[in-house]
Write an enzyme that holds these catalytic residues in place. Sequence first.
Site, PDB file in Angstrom:
ATOM      1  N   PRO A 139       0.790  -1.220   0.000  1.00  0.00           N
ATOM      2  CG  PRO A 139      -0.124  -1.113   2.129  1.00  0.00           C
ATOM      3  CD  PRO A 139       0.527  -2.062   1.181  1.00  0.00           C
ATOM      4  CG  ASN A 140      -0.190   4.310   1.299  1.00  0.00           C
ATOM      5  OD1 ASN A 140      -1.164   4.858   0.788  1.00  0.00           O
ATOM      6  ND2 ASN A 140      -0.234   3.755   2.490  1.00  0.00           N
TER       7      ASN A 140
ATOM      8  NE  ARG B 144       4.201   6.720   1.623  1.00  0.00           N
ATOM      9  CZ  ARG B 144       4.332   5.471   2.056  1.00  0.00           C
ATOM     10  NH1 ARG B 144       4.733   4.523   1.228  1.00  0.00           N
ATOM     11  NH2 ARG B 144       4.065   5.176   3.294  1.00  0.00           N
TER      12      ARG B 144
ATOM     13  CE1 TYR C 100       8.927   5.218   2.785  1.00  0.00           C
ATOM     14  CE2 TYR C 100       7.417   7.087   2.937  1.00  0.00           C
ATOM     15  CZ  TYR C 100       7.885   5.883   3.423  1.00  0.00           C
ATOM     16  OH  TYR C 100       7.328   5.333   4.555  1.00  0.00           O
TER      17      TYR C 100
ATOM     18  CG  ASN D 127       8.450  -1.790   0.495  1.00  0.00           C
ATOM     19  OD1 ASN D 127       7.861  -1.918   1.574  1.00  0.00           O
ATOM     20  ND2 ASN D 127       9.038  -0.656   0.136  1.00  0.00           N
TER      21      ASN D 127
ATOM     22  CB  ALA E 248       1.548   0.317   6.547  1.00  0.00           C
TER      23      ALA E 248
ATOM     24  CG  HIS F  10       5.181  -1.946  10.316  1.00  0.00           C
ATOM     25  ND1 HIS F  10       6.509  -2.309  10.385  1.00  0.00           N
ATOM     26  CD2 HIS F  10       5.113  -0.932   9.396  1.00  0.00           C
ATOM     27  CE1 HIS F  10       7.212  -1.518   9.565  1.00  0.00           C
ATOM     28  NE2 HIS F  10       6.386  -0.686   8.956  1.00  0.00           N
TER      29      HIS F  10
ATOM     30  CG  ASP G  59      -0.274 -17.080   8.578  1.00  0.00           C
ATOM     31  OD1 ASP G  59       0.807 -17.162   9.197  1.00  0.00           O
ATOM     32  OD2 ASP G  59      -1.380 -17.060   9.134  1.00  0.00           O
TER      33      ASP G  59
ATOM     34  CD  GLU H  43      10.665  -7.248   6.057  1.00  0.00           C
ATOM     35  OE1 GLU H  43      10.767  -8.414   6.518  1.00  0.00           O
ATOM     36  OE2 GLU H  43      10.425  -6.266   6.763  1.00  0.00           O
TER      37      GLU H  43
ATOM     38  CG  HIS I 213      11.179  -1.999   4.903  1.00  0.00           C
ATOM     39  ND1 HIS I 213       9.808  -1.992   4.760  1.00  0.00           N
ATOM     40  CD2 HIS I 213      11.485  -3.150   5.538  1.00  0.00           C
ATOM     41  CE1 HIS I 213       9.321  -3.090   5.298  1.00  0.00           C
ATOM     42  NE2 HIS I 213      10.313  -3.815   5.782  1.00  0.00           N
TER      43      HIS I 213
ATOM     44  CB  SER J 298      12.386   4.772   5.115  1.00  0.00           C
ATOM     45  OG  SER J 298      11.414   3.873   5.647  1.00  0.00           O
TER      46      SER J 298
ATOM     47  NE  ARG K 278       9.944   6.492   8.569  1.00  0.00           N
ATOM     48  CZ  ARG K 278       9.010   6.253   7.636  1.00  0.00           C
ATOM     49  NH1 ARG K 278       9.173   5.250   6.773  1.00  0.00           N
ATOM     50  NH2 ARG K 278       7.930   7.006   7.579  1.00  0.00           N
TER      51      ARG K 278
HETATM   52  C1  DQA Z   1       8.203   1.251   3.945  1.00  0.00           C
HETATM   53  C2  DQA Z   1       8.264   1.484   5.464  1.00  0.00           C
HETATM   54  C3  DQA Z   1       6.896   1.247   6.098  1.00  0.00           C
HETATM   55  O1  DQA Z   1       6.980   1.473   7.502  1.00  0.00           O
HETATM   56  C4  DQA Z   1       5.874   2.176   5.514  1.00  0.00           C
HETATM   57  O2  DQA Z   1       4.597   1.920   6.056  1.00  0.00           O
HETATM   58  C5  DQA Z   1       5.840   2.132   4.027  1.00  0.00           C
HETATM   59  C6  DQA Z   1       7.098   2.063   3.303  1.00  0.00           C
HETATM   60  C7  DQA Z   1       9.535   1.616   3.255  1.00  0.00           C
HETATM   61  O3  DQA Z   1       9.686   1.234   2.099  1.00  0.00           O
HETATM   62  O4  DQA Z   1      10.370   2.286   3.842  1.00  0.00           O
HETATM   63  O5  DQA Z   1       4.782   2.232   3.415  1.00  0.00           O
HETATM   64  O6  DQA Z   1       7.971  -0.138   3.735  1.00  0.00           O
END
Ligand code: DQA
Length: 148
Positions: free
Chosen positions: A9-10, A17, A22, A74, A77, A80, A87, A98, A100, A102, A107
């Site tokens: 998401p996002n 963003r 980012y 990635n 959110a 978390h 699963d 995995e 990320h 950032s 953070r």
């Molecule tokens: C993220 C870090 C996550 O905490 C956040 O919710 C994201 C982006 C990152 O790529 O740094 O949406 O996964």
Amino acid sequence: MDVLVINGPNLNTLGTREPEIYGSTTLAEIEAGLVAQGAAAGLEVDTFQSNHEGAIIDRLHEARADGTRFIIINPGAFTHTSIAIRDALAAVAVPFCEVHISNVHAREEFRRHSFLSDLAVGVMAGFGPQGYSLAMAYAVQRLSAAGS
Ligand code: DQA
């Protein structure tokens, strides 16, 4: 399919963003770079982004059927919060990295916990969009060593 790249998401809003966190690279640019990086090594790369937990889970299930050999994810959110994505990754049993953009450890406290990390081959955090290409470099090496 050799490598599947999943963004949660996002991440479709990358580029605009919170650029101070980012950066300004768009998801389309990241995905195109990864497809080219894979192709240069003779690997077929598919990309998928969704803002919906269930859609990500469905795509993970498909990865089992389409013979995906490595996943770069990635989960945004959902990292978390989502036991369901954890699963699904355990169920498909395809090795994954995995990523990320950032450094989640520098953070808010709630970003420090991941439901996925202990299942991952490795975790990239804080290298910006380059984290994806570092993960892809690992996938290329791993899949080449395993033979095609
Ligand atoms: C993220 C870090 C996550 O905490 C956040 O919710 C994201 C982006 C990152 O790529 O740094 O949406 O996964």
